[in-house]
Design an enzyme around this catalytic site. Structure first.
Site, PDB file in Angstrom:
ATOM      1  N   GLU A  13       2.919  63.378  27.661  1.00  0.00           N
ATOM      2  CA  GLU A  13       3.947  64.446  27.931  1.00  0.00           C
ATOM      3  C   GLU A  13       3.350  65.769  28.146  1.00  0.00           C
ATOM      4  OE1 GLU A  13       6.523  65.339  29.515  1.00  0.00           O
ATOM      5  OE2 GLU A  13       8.345  64.844  28.673  1.00  0.00           O
ATOM      6  N   ASP A  14       3.935  66.538  28.970  1.00  0.00           N
ATOM      7  CA  ASP A  14       3.366  67.716  29.454  1.00  0.00           C
ATOM      8  C   ASP A  14       3.596  68.783  28.076  1.00  0.00           C
ATOM      9  OD1 ASP A  14       6.106  67.853  30.007  1.00  0.00           O
ATOM     10  OD2 ASP A  14       5.690  68.778  32.093  1.00  0.00           O
ATOM     11  N   ASP A  42       9.620  70.857  24.390  1.00  0.00           N
ATOM     12  CA  ASP A  42      10.330  72.096  24.357  1.00  0.00           C
ATOM     13  C   ASP A  42      11.500  71.924  23.225  1.00  0.00           C
ATOM     14  OD1 ASP A  42      10.967  74.740  25.005  1.00  0.00           O
ATOM     15  OD2 ASP A  42      12.523  73.995  26.567  1.00  0.00           O
ATOM     16  N   THR A  43      12.628  71.457  23.654  1.00  0.00           N
ATOM     17  CA  THR A  43      13.782  71.315  22.684  1.00  0.00           C
ATOM     18  C   THR A  43      13.449  70.299  21.830  1.00  0.00           C
ATOM     19  OG1 THR A  43      15.280  70.226  24.039  1.00  0.00           O
ATOM     20  CG2 THR A  43      15.305  72.507  23.933  1.00  0.00           C
ATOM     21  N   LEU A  50      12.319  63.943  24.925  1.00  0.00           N
ATOM     22  CA  LEU A  50      11.255  63.004  23.937  1.00  0.00           C
ATOM     23  C   LEU A  50      12.289  62.336  23.164  1.00  0.00           C
ATOM     24  CD1 LEU A  50       8.480  62.067  23.615  1.00  0.00           C
ATOM     25  CD2 LEU A  50       8.394  64.056  21.782  1.00  0.00           C
ATOM     26  N   LYS A  76       6.262  73.761  21.830  1.00  0.00           N
ATOM     27  CA  LYS A  76       6.859  75.032  21.528  1.00  0.00           C
ATOM     28  C   LYS A  76       7.657  74.801  20.225  1.00  0.00           C
ATOM     29  CE  LYS A  76       7.356  76.206  26.388  1.00  0.00           C
ATOM     30  NZ  LYS A  76       8.764  76.535  27.225  1.00  0.00           N
ATOM     31  N   PHE A 107       7.247  80.768  29.468  1.00  0.00           N
ATOM     32  CA  PHE A 107       7.250  79.721  30.298  1.00  0.00           C
ATOM     33  C   PHE A 107       6.169  79.359  30.985  1.00  0.00           C
ATOM     34  CE2 PHE A 107       8.637  77.271  34.100  1.00  0.00           C
ATOM     35  CZ  PHE A 107       9.894  76.654  33.704  1.00  0.00           C
ATOM     36  N   ASP A 126       5.289  72.612  36.507  1.00  0.00           N
ATOM     37  CA  ASP A 126       5.700  73.389  37.602  1.00  0.00           C
ATOM     38  C   ASP A 126       6.910  74.735  37.224  1.00  0.00           C
ATOM     39  OD1 ASP A 126       7.915  71.637  36.966  1.00  0.00           O
ATOM     40  OD2 ASP A 126       8.815  72.364  38.804  1.00  0.00           O
ATOM     41  N   ARG A 160       1.812  73.529  40.294  1.00  0.00           N
ATOM     42  CA  ARG A 160       1.072  72.276  39.769  1.00  0.00           C
ATOM     43  C   ARG A 160      -0.234  72.304  39.766  1.00  0.00           C
ATOM     44  NH1 ARG A 160       5.401  69.033  37.848  1.00  0.00           N
ATOM     45  NH2 ARG A 160       7.448  69.047  39.251  1.00  0.00           N
TER      46      ARG A 160
HETATM   47  P1  IMP Z   1      12.663  69.085  26.270  1.00  0.00           P
HETATM   48  O1  IMP Z   1      14.013  68.261  26.367  1.00  0.00           O
HETATM   49  O2  IMP Z   1      13.598  70.669  26.052  1.00  0.00           O
HETATM   50  O3  IMP Z   1      11.977  69.186  25.230  1.00  0.00           O
HETATM   51  O4  IMP Z   1      12.200  69.533  27.684  1.00  0.00           O
HETATM   52  C1  IMP Z   1      10.907  69.145  27.732  1.00  0.00           C
HETATM   53  C2  IMP Z   1      10.739  69.448  29.385  1.00  0.00           C
HETATM   54  O5  IMP Z   1      11.279  70.568  30.039  1.00  0.00           O
HETATM   55  C3  IMP Z   1       9.139  69.280  29.588  1.00  0.00           C
HETATM   56  O6  IMP Z   1       8.756  68.148  29.873  1.00  0.00           O
HETATM   57  C4  IMP Z   1       9.229  70.165  30.994  1.00  0.00           C
HETATM   58  O7  IMP Z   1       9.259  69.254  32.080  1.00  0.00           O
HETATM   59  C5  IMP Z   1      10.299  71.044  30.750  1.00  0.00           C
HETATM   60  N1  IMP Z   1       9.675  72.372  30.352  1.00  0.00           N
HETATM   61  C6  IMP Z   1       9.983  72.862  29.003  1.00  0.00           C
HETATM   62  N2  IMP Z   1       9.374  73.885  28.871  1.00  0.00           N
HETATM   63  C7  IMP Z   1       8.827  74.171  30.136  1.00  0.00           C
HETATM   64  C8  IMP Z   1       7.831  75.084  30.714  1.00  0.00           C
HETATM   65  O8  IMP Z   1       7.212  76.184  29.884  1.00  0.00           O
HETATM   66  N3  IMP Z   1       7.318  75.280  31.850  1.00  0.00           N
HETATM   67  C9  IMP Z   1       7.859  74.188  32.700  1.00  0.00           C
HETATM   68  N4  IMP Z   1       8.559  73.281  32.592  1.00  0.00           N
HETATM   69  C10 IMP Z   1       8.951  73.082  31.132  1.00  0.00           C
HETATM   70 MG    MG Z   2       7.865  66.837  31.102  1.00  0.00          MG
END
Ligand code: IMP
Ligand code: MG
Length: 195
Positions: free
Chosen positions: A105-106, A109-110, A114, A137, A158, A165, A171
């Protein structure tokens, strides 16, 4: 052309290409130590689109001959929060079942995207699921997710570049940068968090 939903912003370098490369090579080494001998049963599952550059570098530093598959995961939310409603597009169950799956994964975040992905892979009878993410994060976490291999822990900013992106831009940057709003707005204020 429209602004594609972007607020006025600038971008500021955050992590150099050299620092990223060094860490990605270390991660490939850690993964190789863990998966040696399990090549036949192991599947690297790359989450598109954001992880495509990370995965390309990681896999070219990874010496083991494993299967590689791709998936899509998009979480929908309003404003800054993802809702936990996640749309997944995965390889068929016969590819997942019985395999050690390493999610590439990149950004975590929350953790909601995942969490949904891990649950679905386990439902599809993955033998084990591990997670390898370039960025995490921790301050943003809403759900506890197991992170086995993390490139960098980062603050609540961000990020763009190295595959990641902002409204489908940046990207192609070879390093990681942060988006700095010009007017105090929030770059994450968009309806769908697409990978
Ligand atoms: P989560 O479900 O909140 O953990 O979302 C994760 C996804 O949100 C990542 O795989 C990204 O695609 C997107 N995302 C979260 N933070 C960022 C950021 O800082 N920049 C760009 N995309 C983000
Ligand atoms: Mg992602």
């Amino acid at each position: 052309m429209s602004d594609n939903g972007m607020i006025p912003h600038t971008i500021k370098p955050y992590l150099s290409k050299e620092k990223i490369t060094k860490r990605v090579e270390q991660m490939a080494g850690e993964l190789a130590s863990a998966y040696i001998g399990l090549e036949d049963k192991t599947l690297f599952l790359v989450v598109l689109k954001g992880a495509f550059v990370f995965a390309a570098d990681l896999l070219r530093s990874f010496p083991l001959n494993v299967r590689v598959e791709f998936c899509r995961a998009a979480s929908y939310g309003t404003g800054m929060e993802s809702s936990g409603e996640v749309r997944l597009d995965l390889p068929p169950e016969e590819v997942i079942a019985g395999r050690y799956c390493v999610i590439v994964e990149d950004i975590i975040d929350t953790g909601l995207t995942l969490d949904a992905l891990i649950n679905e892979l386990l439902r599809m009878r993955a033998r084990k699921v591990e997670v390898c993410a370039l960025l995490s994060k921790p301050s943003r976490r809403k759900v506890d997710v197991p992170l086995n291999y993390i490139g960098f822990e980062v603050p609540d900013l961000f990020f763009v570049g190295y595959g990641i992106d902002y409204a489908e831009r940046y990207r192609n940057l070879d390093h990681l940068a942060v988006v700095v709003p010009r007017d105090g707005g929030d770059p994450e204020k968009r309806d769908a968090k697409e990978d």
